[in-house]
Write an enzyme that holds these catalytic residues in place. Structure first.
Site, short mmCIF file in Angstrom:
data_model
loop_
_atom_site.label_atom_id
_atom_site.label_comp_id
_atom_site.label_asym_id
_atom_site.label_seq_id
_atom_site.Cartn_x
_atom_site.Cartn_y
_atom_site.Cartn_z
N GLY A 152 0.68 1.88 -0.71
CA GLY A 152 -0.61 1.37 -1.12
C GLY A 152 -1.53 1.20 0.07
N CYS A 153 -2.82 1.05 -0.22
CA CYS A 153 -3.80 0.94 0.86
C CYS A 153 -3.64 -0.36 1.64
CB CYS A 153 -5.22 1.06 0.30
SG CYS A 153 -5.55 0.01 -1.13
N TYR A 154 -3.48 -1.48 0.96
CA TYR A 154 -3.27 -2.74 1.67
C TYR A 154 -2.00 -2.70 2.52
CZ TYR A 154 -6.85 -5.27 -1.11
OH TYR A 154 -8.01 -5.71 -1.68
N ALA A 157 -2.46 -0.73 5.87
CA ALA A 157 -3.21 -1.46 6.90
C ALA A 157 -2.38 -2.60 7.48
CB ALA A 157 -4.51 -1.98 6.32
N GLU A 245 -11.51 -0.86 3.85
CA GLU A 245 -10.58 -1.98 3.70
C GLU A 245 -10.41 -2.70 5.03
OE1 GLU A 245 -7.37 -1.54 0.80
OE2 GLU A 245 -6.07 -1.68 2.55
#
Length: 348
Positions: A152-154, A157, A245
């Site tokens: 996932g994107c979160y 990061a 993000e």
């Protein structure tokens, strides 16, 4: 090298469309199948007018694709709808490479998946071969994989910022607070009241407080790095911009200094093409990575003794999704990892 024939499941979503955008100029890829059951029969430019200049196949139902003709497929379908489709694709073509951008194969524990996603996994027999696709951490396994579960994107990061620190035991993994913010494309393209311009614009709103599903990925991978079970405090927010993000992680130091954290991150990513650690005093910003496959990480001393603040930013649709999937595809086909992904950030 002969161009690899690529299919994209769920091409009418934001992650699917960004995969099209990037793959359309990839020198070793040819997009030969695009699916979107609700838009079947349409051209891609009817769904996304910015593709007007591209000669792309029409959108079709996934059942109508001849999977035996493809070398790889990117899956941009929502979680829960992906498992059985991927199982069917692999049955039709066992040699195909799968880049899954959904959450369906990210969690290694079957009970954890059921807890976080509300139903039993429908193709768990494939989970054992799925490789978690955070490129910088699992490069060798990805290279040899058939099925890659792109993060996932979160988690991308957060994990790039914290895993090297947890592995080196420079931070207390039982005291991590993550304040995360994402552009509204992270919520998907479907019609939702909270993403309407009049409701998301000019405001900042938290969601899924204490219960966001990406917490499970973050805890899984930090736990692997630390060698013990981990629970994090993770709160996501929607911020009124299309893409981007930013994650701010508050950590307790284990006898280290903020400079030690920065040095460890610099060592971990010294030879990485897309993970960049900023110099002391330079802060990451979403506009530095927008539209690119780069992630920017920074470290700042907290004014509270024995604490530090670790900052990380990326484009949620590129390094946080489609770009990282292409980075993994390159590895799986023995291509230079950066192929088709060296776009500079779009600024301003």
């Amino acid at each position: 090298m002969t161009k690899k024939k690529i299919g994209i499941l769920g091409a009418s979503g934001y992650t699917g469309s960004d995969a099209v955008r990037l793959l359309a100029r990839h020198p070793n890829a040819e997009i030969t199948a695009l699916t979107a059951n609700t838009h079947a029969g349409k051209t891609m430019s009817e769904v996304f007018p910015h593709f007007f200049m591209l000669d792309l196949p029409r959108l079709v139902e996934w059942e109508k694709v001849d999977w035996t003709r493809l070398d790889a497929v990117f899956c941009g379908l929502p979680h829960g709808t992906t498992q059985e489709i991927i199982a069917a694709v692999l049955k039709a073509n066992p040699g195909i490479k799968i880049l899954d951008m959904s959450a369906d194969f990210r969690l290694r524990d079957e009970d954890s998946y059921a807890q976080w996603y509300g139903h039993e996994h429908r193709a768990f027999e494939l989970q054992g071969e799925a490789v978690y696709g955070l490129t910088e951490l699992y490069r060798e396994k990805i290279t040899a994989a058939r099925l890659v579960a792109c993060p996932g994107c979160y988690p991308t990061a957060v994990l790039l910022a914290l895993v090297p620190l947890a592995k080196a035991k420079l931070i207390d993994v039982d005291d991590i607070i993550i304040d995360a913010k994402s552009g509204v494309t992270g919520a998907g393209r479907g019609l939702k009241q909270n993403t309407l311009f009049s409701e998301a614009g000019e405001g900042l709103s938290p969601y899924s407080i204490g219960s966001h599903r990406h917490s499970a990925e973050i805890e899984q991978e930090i736990g692997v790095a630390a060698g013990s079970a981990v629970t994090v405090n993770f709160t996501p927010h929607l911020i009124p911009m299309a893409r981007g993000e930013f994650c701010t992680s508050y950590v307790k130091l284990n006898g280290a200094t903020p400079d030690d954290l920065r040095a460890e991150l610099e060592k971990a990513y010294a030879n990485e093409p897309f993970a960049h650690v900023t110099k002391k005093g330079v802060l990451p910003q979403t506009q530095n990575v927008r539209g690119s496959n780069y992630v920017q990480i920074g470290v700042v001393a907290d004014r509270i003794k024995n604490r530090a603040i670790v900052l990380s930013t990326l484009d949620n649709l590129v390094k946080g999704s489609a770009g990282q999937a292409i980075q993994n595809m390159n590895l799986m086909f023995g291509l230079p990892e950066t192929t088709g992904l060296e776009q500079i950030a779009l600024f301003p």
